[in-house]
Design a protein around this motif. Structure first.
Motif, mmCIF file in Angstrom:
data_model
loop_
_atom_site.group_PDB
_atom_site.id
_atom_site.type_symbol
_atom_site.label_atom_id
_atom_site.label_comp_id
_atom_site.label_asym_id
_atom_site.label_seq_id
_atom_site.Cartn_x
_atom_site.Cartn_y
_atom_site.Cartn_z
ATOM 1 N N ASN A 278 0.814 -1.222 0.000
ATOM 2 C CA ASN A 278 0.000 0.000 0.000
ATOM 3 C C ASN A 278 0.844 1.268 0.000
ATOM 4 N N TRP A 516 -10.353 -2.242 6.834
ATOM 5 C CA TRP A 516 -8.955 -2.022 6.461
ATOM 6 C C TRP A 516 -8.534 -2.989 5.359
ATOM 7 N N GLU A 517 -8.894 -4.249 5.505
ATOM 8 C CA GLU A 517 -8.463 -5.243 4.522
ATOM 9 C C GLU A 517 -9.075 -4.974 3.151
ATOM 10 N N ASN A 520 -7.314 -1.920 1.789
ATOM 11 C CA ASN A 520 -5.918 -2.225 1.489
ATOM 12 C C ASN A 520 -5.787 -2.990 0.174
ATOM 13 N N LEU A 560 -7.839 4.456 4.640
ATOM 14 C CA LEU A 560 -6.867 3.409 4.941
ATOM 15 C C LEU A 560 -5.730 3.970 5.789
ATOM 16 N N THR A 564 -4.812 2.866 9.623
ATOM 17 C CA THR A 564 -3.459 2.392 9.904
ATOM 18 C C THR A 564 -2.820 3.218 11.012
#
Length: 576
Positions: A278, A516-517, A520, A560, A564
């Protein structure tokens, strides 16, 4: 008569009640007898040695277990169903040498459910989504934190905390090796759902490498480049001056291999910290988006210049190790390749008689126009979710002992994990040294042999420490890829990473982890595609840059980054 009749009714009712109680008692005694028979093995199937063996569906009696941390795990054979995803070049797991060794050592018969490394992720996702026909244990190349949290909270994966406390003697030693291990795999709800793979691969820590044909440099009277401008001049010379000497303009100045071979992975670090994936980087505890910075655009312009002038393989997007092996060939005049972006040397033929493999050396981090010169540095070498126990496990203790036994083999220095002693490996002799110059412990005779059926590969909860990996014998004067990777990393890359190393994994609450996944995956796909398009010119850096930035926002790059940052602050800030 009425009183007599009334008196008979309770009498008959008492008889029926007593009879019912006796029948219940008899049934209970029979069940107890069957249970006791099961405990002493009299009601079990016999194994090949004529000893009792409990059925795979039954819960193992406590007295069938030996003490935690000892072999065999059980006195009478037990069975576990294990889903695994070794590389496709590993043969039938039922007939695998290490399977037979492990089964004999543990007294656990393995009922395999097979996938392959190359497509394990898709098949694993289908298995988990189906929530049916689950194995007892899943061994894999990794189940993401988001999946562990989601399926753990749903009860599909069992929490391992209590099992580790009671039976994980080796697992606790693994946790003690580095405190970051346990904290990294502990979910926000406090549970551990998966055991990690530990691989302190020194050269993997700095795996964004570039390999240059030293024999071509020597032939053309060129020095090893130290800047991006010098590297450009070297590639031009490779293209124009026939360094392979065959009289043809067939040289490919720069191409890429399979592993860590992204065309931007090494070279972009001369402009800005390139974390790949990313492309989020860490600066002063702040998560920063590298691909939106002016330096990233400058790096893309440099890569496009190389491509536009024919210095990058026009087929670089399609190349892999096997294709590059054909390009490098097995003789000097047939070698067409000047430089290869790769984290390994698997793109060249390792045959003893092949001189080409000895031509390549690693390029130190180049310095870009802004003075940046970085080597991508990965955090502590560990994967997550490599071993999980599912809700289908009728005997979680047996499953936990199975996973713990894998760690125990590494702790015991049992190199049979590579295959049979005497055939695949031998003990080191006195005076032999390892990768780091320390006394060696083992010598792998069949290193990297493919196909084979004497190992499981690395798709499991490994514990390969620096001591383990560096204990491999290095024979002076004999070409050894592991030794080359170690030395080149030590001499040219170590200590040249960014000031702060980006953590390799994050734990988040379930809703955040799922979001998030998804973000990502979308961001990585778009960034990989955009790098390729900017390099090849199908996207124009001047005309399409703003559109590119807008699309990143639309995909959710800002969100994202926010997620993070929150995860980093919770899990790592002030602790690294």
């Amino acid at each position: 008569m009425r009183r007599a009749h009334t008196g008979i009714i309770p009498l008959n009712g008492g008889v029926r009640t007593m009879r019912k109680r006796l029948m219940t008692l008899a049934a209970a005694l029979m069940a107890l007898a069957m249970l006791l028979a099961g405990c002493n093995g009299s009601n079990n199937k016999a194994n090949g040695n004529g000893e009792a063996s409990a059925s795979s569906g039954a819960t193992t009696a406590a007295d069938n277990f030996n003490e935690p941390g000892t072999f065999p795990i059980v006195k009478n054979e037990e069975t576990l169903t294990v889903w695994a995803s070794p590389p496709s070049w590993i043969g039938d797991l039922d007939d695998n040498w290490f399977t037979k060794y492990f089964e004999e050592k543990t007294n656990i018969k393995i009922n395999w459910v097979r996938a392959n490394m190359e497509d394990y992720s898709d098949k694993l996702n289908l298995l988990l989504a189906s929530n049916s026909d689950l194995p007892d244990v899943i061994l894999s190349w990794g189940i993401s934190n988001a999946q562990q949290i989601a399926y753990g909270s749903q009860g599909l994966f069992l929490p391992l905390n209590d099992l580790i406390d009671k039976y994980g003697t080796a697992t606790k030693q693994v946790f003690d090796y580095n405190p970051i291990i346990k904290s990294t795999i502990t979910a926000p709800d406090g549970n551990i759902y998966g055991l990690p793979s530990i691989n302190e691969c020194f050269h993997c820590t700095y795996s964004h490498k570039l390999w240059l044909n030293q024999s071509w440099l020597d032939k053309l009277g060129l020095e090893m480049p130290t800047t991006t401008d010098e590297f450009y001049q070297v590639l031009k010379a490779f293209k124009e001056q026939d360094p392979n000497g065959n009289g043809k303009a067939d040289e490919i100045p720069l191409t890429r291999g399979s592993w860590q071979g992204g065309i931007d992975y090494f070279l972009m670090n001369a402009f800005i910290d390139n974390e790949a994936g990313n492309r989020l980087m860490l600066q002063d505890d702040v998560i920063v988006q590298a691909p939106v910075q002016p330096e990233w655009k400058e790096g893309l312009a440099y890569l496009h210049k190389l491509y536009a002038e024919g210095l990058i393989d026009p087929e670089f997007l399609l190349e892999d190790d096997n294709k590059v092996k054909i390009l490098t060939g097995t003789e000097e005049a047939g070698n067409k390749v000047g430089a290869v972006a790769s984290g390994s040397l698997s793109w060249v033929d390792w045959s003893d008689a092949n001189p080409v493999k000895e031509d390549y050396v690693a390029v130190p981090p180049l310095t870009g126009p802004g003075g940046v010169s970085l080597a991508k540095e990965y955090a502590f070498g560990m994967g997550v979710g490599n071993f999980v126990i599912t809700k289908a496990a009728k005997n979680p203790e047996l499953a936990m002992r199975f996973g713990d036994a894998i760690y125990q083999l590494y702790l015991d220095g049992d190199y049979n994990l590579y295959g049979e002693e005497g055939d695949v490996w031998v003990k080191a002799k006195d005076g032999e040294v390892g990768l780091d110059g320390s006394p060696a412990k083992y010598n792998v005779i069949k290193s990297g042999e493919q196909p084979n059926n004497f190992t499981w590969g690395n798709g499991l909860n490994t514990f390969m420490t620096n001591e383990w990996r560096n204990g491999q014998v290095v024979t002076p004067g004999v070409w050894n890829s592991e030794k080359i990777l170690y030395d080149e990393t030590k001499n040219k890359y170590e200590g040249k990473g960014p000031e702060q190393v980006m953590p390799g994994t994050f734990m988040m609450p379930e809703d955040e982890a799922t979001e998030w996944e998804e973000l990502n995956n979308a961001v990585i796909q778009y960034l990989d595609e955009s790098v390729a398009k900017f390099v090849t010119g199908s996207m124009d850096l001047d005309k399409d840059w703003d559109k590119y930035l807008t699309e990143l926002k639309k995909i959710g790059y800002d969100r994202l980054t926010e997620l993070t940052q929150q995860a980093y602050d919770r899990q790592y800030k002030g602790k690294m």
